[in-house]
Scaffold this motif. Structure first.
Motif, mmCIF file in Angstrom:
data_model
loop_
_atom_site.group_PDB
_atom_site.id
_atom_site.type_symbol
_atom_site.label_atom_id
_atom_site.label_comp_id
_atom_site.label_asym_id
_atom_site.label_seq_id
_atom_site.Cartn_x
_atom_site.Cartn_y
_atom_site.Cartn_z
ATOM 1 N N THR A 281 -2.033 -19.677 99.570
ATOM 2 C CA THR A 281 -1.671 -18.705 98.389
ATOM 3 C C THR A 281 -0.967 -17.680 99.184
ATOM 4 N N PHE A 282 0.420 -17.349 99.001
ATOM 5 C CA PHE A 282 0.961 -16.322 99.722
ATOM 6 C C PHE A 282 0.765 -15.117 98.855
ATOM 7 N N PRO A 283 0.909 -13.965 99.690
ATOM 8 C CA PRO A 283 0.706 -12.668 99.038
ATOM 9 C C PRO A 283 1.338 -12.512 97.720
ATOM 10 N N ASN A 284 2.503 -13.030 97.411
ATOM 11 C CA ASN A 284 2.880 -12.662 96.285
ATOM 12 C C ASN A 284 2.202 -13.607 95.037
ATOM 13 N N GLY A 285 1.281 -14.095 95.347
ATOM 14 C CA GLY A 285 0.535 -14.806 94.319
ATOM 15 C C GLY A 285 0.985 -16.439 94.020
ATOM 16 N N THR A 286 2.053 -16.797 94.795
ATOM 17 C CA THR A 286 2.365 -18.212 94.761
ATOM 18 C C THR A 286 1.345 -19.176 95.500
ATOM 19 N N THR A 287 0.640 -19.835 94.973
ATOM 20 C CA THR A 287 -0.182 -20.976 95.442
ATOM 21 C C THR A 287 0.683 -22.220 95.795
ATOM 22 N N ALA A 288 1.052 -22.519 97.219
ATOM 23 C CA ALA A 288 1.642 -23.543 97.580
ATOM 24 C C ALA A 288 0.975 -24.930 97.689
ATOM 25 N N LEU A 289 -0.326 -24.763 98.167
ATOM 26 C CA LEU A 289 -0.904 -25.862 98.563
ATOM 27 C C LEU A 289 -2.406 -25.771 98.041
ATOM 28 N N GLY B 37 7.096 -35.723 98.686
ATOM 29 C CA GLY B 37 6.610 -35.043 97.558
ATOM 30 C C GLY B 37 7.653 -34.243 96.916
ATOM 31 N N PRO B 38 7.501 -33.835 95.687
ATOM 32 C CA PRO B 38 8.702 -33.231 95.023
ATOM 33 C C PRO B 38 9.209 -31.853 95.863
ATOM 34 N N SER B 39 10.275 -31.522 95.531
ATOM 35 C CA SER B 39 10.767 -30.165 96.191
ATOM 36 C C SER B 39 9.856 -29.035 95.758
ATOM 37 N N GLY B 40 9.635 -28.271 96.709
ATOM 38 C CA GLY B 40 8.809 -26.909 96.561
ATOM 39 C C GLY B 40 7.282 -27.274 96.448
ATOM 40 N N CYS B 41 6.632 -28.453 96.807
ATOM 41 C CA CYS B 41 5.238 -28.849 96.533
ATOM 42 C C CYS B 41 4.405 -28.282 97.806
ATOM 43 N N GLY B 42 5.265 -27.701 98.929
ATOM 44 C CA GLY B 42 4.290 -27.189 99.893
ATOM 45 C C GLY B 42 4.381 -27.884 101.096
ATOM 46 N N LYS B 43 5.438 -28.935 101.144
ATOM 47 C CA LYS B 43 5.228 -29.858 102.361
ATOM 48 C C LYS B 43 5.614 -28.932 103.687
ATOM 49 N N SER B 44 6.516 -28.149 103.685
ATOM 50 C CA SER B 44 7.048 -27.319 105.034
ATOM 51 C C SER B 44 5.813 -26.164 105.271
ATOM 52 N N THR B 45 5.017 -25.675 104.256
ATOM 53 C CA THR B 45 4.255 -24.861 104.225
ATOM 54 C C THR B 45 2.907 -25.419 105.248
ATOM 55 N N LEU B 46 2.775 -26.658 105.034
ATOM 56 C CA LEU B 46 2.008 -27.791 105.541
ATOM 57 C C LEU B 46 2.082 -27.779 107.072
ATOM 58 N N THR C 43 9.652 -35.909 104.740
ATOM 59 C CA THR C 43 11.111 -36.397 104.171
ATOM 60 C C THR C 43 11.142 -36.448 102.691
ATOM 61 N N HIS C 44 12.302 -36.771 102.246
ATOM 62 C CA HIS C 44 12.604 -36.807 100.710
ATOM 63 C C HIS C 44 12.809 -38.333 100.363
ATOM 64 N N SER C 45 12.860 -38.952 101.370
ATOM 65 C CA SER C 45 13.546 -40.609 101.652
ATOM 66 C C SER C 45 12.393 -41.465 101.729
ATOM 67 N N GLY D 201 3.273 -32.201 92.520
ATOM 68 C CA GLY D 201 3.996 -30.830 92.496
ATOM 69 C C GLY D 201 3.175 -29.916 92.749
ATOM 70 N N ARG D 202 3.714 -28.790 92.931
ATOM 71 C CA ARG D 202 3.182 -27.436 93.324
ATOM 72 C C ARG D 202 2.115 -27.082 92.418
ATOM 73 N N PRO D 203 0.961 -26.479 92.571
ATOM 74 C CA PRO D 203 0.176 -26.311 93.986
ATOM 75 C C PRO D 203 0.180 -28.018 94.757
HETATM 76 N N1 LIG Z 1 6.461 -16.888 102.504
HETATM 77 C C1 LIG Z 1 6.432 -17.200 101.143
HETATM 78 N N2 LIG Z 1 6.067 -16.397 100.361
HETATM 79 C C2 LIG Z 1 5.898 -16.719 98.956
HETATM 80 N N3 LIG Z 1 6.073 -17.970 98.438
HETATM 81 C C3 LIG Z 1 6.626 -18.951 99.151
HETATM 82 C C4 LIG Z 1 6.410 -18.627 100.874
HETATM 83 N N4 LIG Z 1 7.039 -19.604 101.425
HETATM 84 C C5 LIG Z 1 7.159 -20.892 100.539
HETATM 85 N N5 LIG Z 1 6.819 -20.263 99.259
HETATM 86 C C6 LIG Z 1 6.790 -20.985 98.086
HETATM 87 O O1 LIG Z 1 5.802 -22.093 98.397
HETATM 88 C C7 LIG Z 1 6.277 -23.204 97.582
HETATM 89 C C8 LIG Z 1 6.221 -24.361 98.584
HETATM 90 O O2 LIG Z 1 7.199 -24.053 99.391
HETATM 91 P P1 LIG Z 1 7.690 -25.077 100.630
HETATM 92 O O3 LIG Z 1 8.857 -24.584 101.354
HETATM 93 O O4 LIG Z 1 6.197 -25.412 101.435
HETATM 94 O O5 LIG Z 1 7.890 -26.491 99.755
HETATM 95 P P2 LIG Z 1 8.463 -27.833 100.427
HETATM 96 O O6 LIG Z 1 7.877 -28.942 99.560
HETATM 97 O O7 LIG Z 1 8.800 -27.920 101.585
HETATM 98 O O8 LIG Z 1 10.019 -27.632 99.444
HETATM 99 P P3 LIG Z 1 11.453 -28.620 99.703
HETATM 100 O O9 LIG Z 1 10.976 -29.992 99.478
HETATM 101 O O10 LIG Z 1 12.460 -28.031 98.619
HETATM 102 O O11 LIG Z 1 11.869 -28.161 101.114
HETATM 103 C C9 LIG Z 1 7.390 -22.942 97.000
HETATM 104 O O12 LIG Z 1 7.369 -22.766 95.594
HETATM 105 C C10 LIG Z 1 8.012 -21.643 97.790
HETATM 106 O O13 LIG Z 1 8.993 -20.904 97.164
#
Ligand SMILES: Nc1ncnc2c1ncn2[C@@H]1O[C@H](COP(=O)(O)OP(=O)(O)OP(=O)(O)O)[C@@H](O)[C@H]1O
Length: 259
Positions: free
Chosen positions: A28-36, A53-62, A198-200, A216-218
């Protein structure tokens, strides 16, 4: 871009332990977004694991947690090596450096002496098929060549765990397939553990020993598929019914996890 990890969340010294072991990881990021939430994921040595996984589901965060760039807010994220390669979608080569000195960059930052890093860079350049292009500047190179240079830069550090954040997403289909084959060749030779975003779905199935599907997120893992095809992988496997069936099953799980 390619990075050596500063210091992953926790590291173990046991060579028999998985390279990456995530248990109940949440972010969970400081702004309250729970990514995973509740992510359990293991990458063993010699495994190539793709995450779809779908866009924004937290893959890069992982990946950022795996690399030590972010810390999980819950659970345990253990990485059993400090030799981590990280390749992003953008090759981020320094425009004023030629291929050779871009490839040497990480080794240079790691204080490797020139007599060690120069032959190492040449080895990596040869491995990714850039032999003969050592003096080219990034502006003289195609997207595929830049990505090869980015891979080579990471290979100079002999990564045990290789993290890939959609490295081939911006490339055309033919270049992407060629780089998939070259990456697989390097994987078979170097025997690192791979975690590949990957998205593919077909790229995930073609490259991997295991494909995990995120919701999808989280984001959490909704399904895991073992890929039964032998390594080294025959490029013709892509055109078989067995391959198409598995791609279909993963795509179906992806749609289910998304709805
Ligand atoms: N530093 C941050 N602070 C707040 N929210 C964040 C931060 N980094 C990512 N997020 C949010 O966390 C969620 C997951 O982001 P992430 O980039 O991990 O997704 P993703 O699955 O890699 O997306 P994509 O497939 O579009 O690249 C998104 O809603 C994103 O806006």
């Amino acid at each position: 871009m390619t990075l050596a990890s500063p210091s992953p969340a926790a590291t173990l010294a046991d060579p028999a332990a998985p390279l990456l072991d995530f248990r109940n990881v949440a972010m969970t990021f400081p702004n309250g977004t729970t990514a995973l939430s509740g992510v359990d994921l293991v990458v063993q040595r010699g495994e190539f694991v793709s995450v779809v996984g779908p866009s924004g589901c937290g893959k890069s965060t992982l990946l950022r947690i795996a690399s030590g760039l972010e810390s999980a807010s819950e659970g345990t994220a253990t990485v059993n090596t400090d030799r981590i390669g990280y390749v992003f979608q953008d090759a981020t080569l320094l425009p004023w450096r030629d291929v050779r000195s871009n490839v040497e960059l990480l080794a240079e930052l790691n204080w490797q002496p020139k007599r060690v890093r120069t032959p190492k860079a040449q080895w990596a350049i040869d491995l990714v098929g850039l032999n003969g292009f050592e003096k080219h500047l990034p502006k003289q190179m195609s997207g595929g060549m830049k990505m090869r240079a980015s891979l080579a830069r990471s290979l100079t550090l002999d990564p045990e765990l290789f993290l890939f954040d959609e490295p081939f997403g911006a490339l055309d289909e033919i270049t992407r397939e060629r780089l998939n084959d070259e990456l697989l060749k390097i994987f078979v030779e170097q025997k690192f553990g791979g975690l590949f975003i990957t998205h593919s779905v077909s790229e995930a199935v073609y490259l991997s020993t295991k494909v995990v599907v995120m919701s999808g997120r989280p984001g959490h893992l909704v399904d895991t598929f073992e890929v039964p095809f032998d390594m080294p992988r025959d490029p013709e496997i892509r055109y078989t019914g067995e391959f198409a069936r598995l791609v279909g099953e993963v795509s179906h799980a992806l749609r289910e996890g998304h709805s």
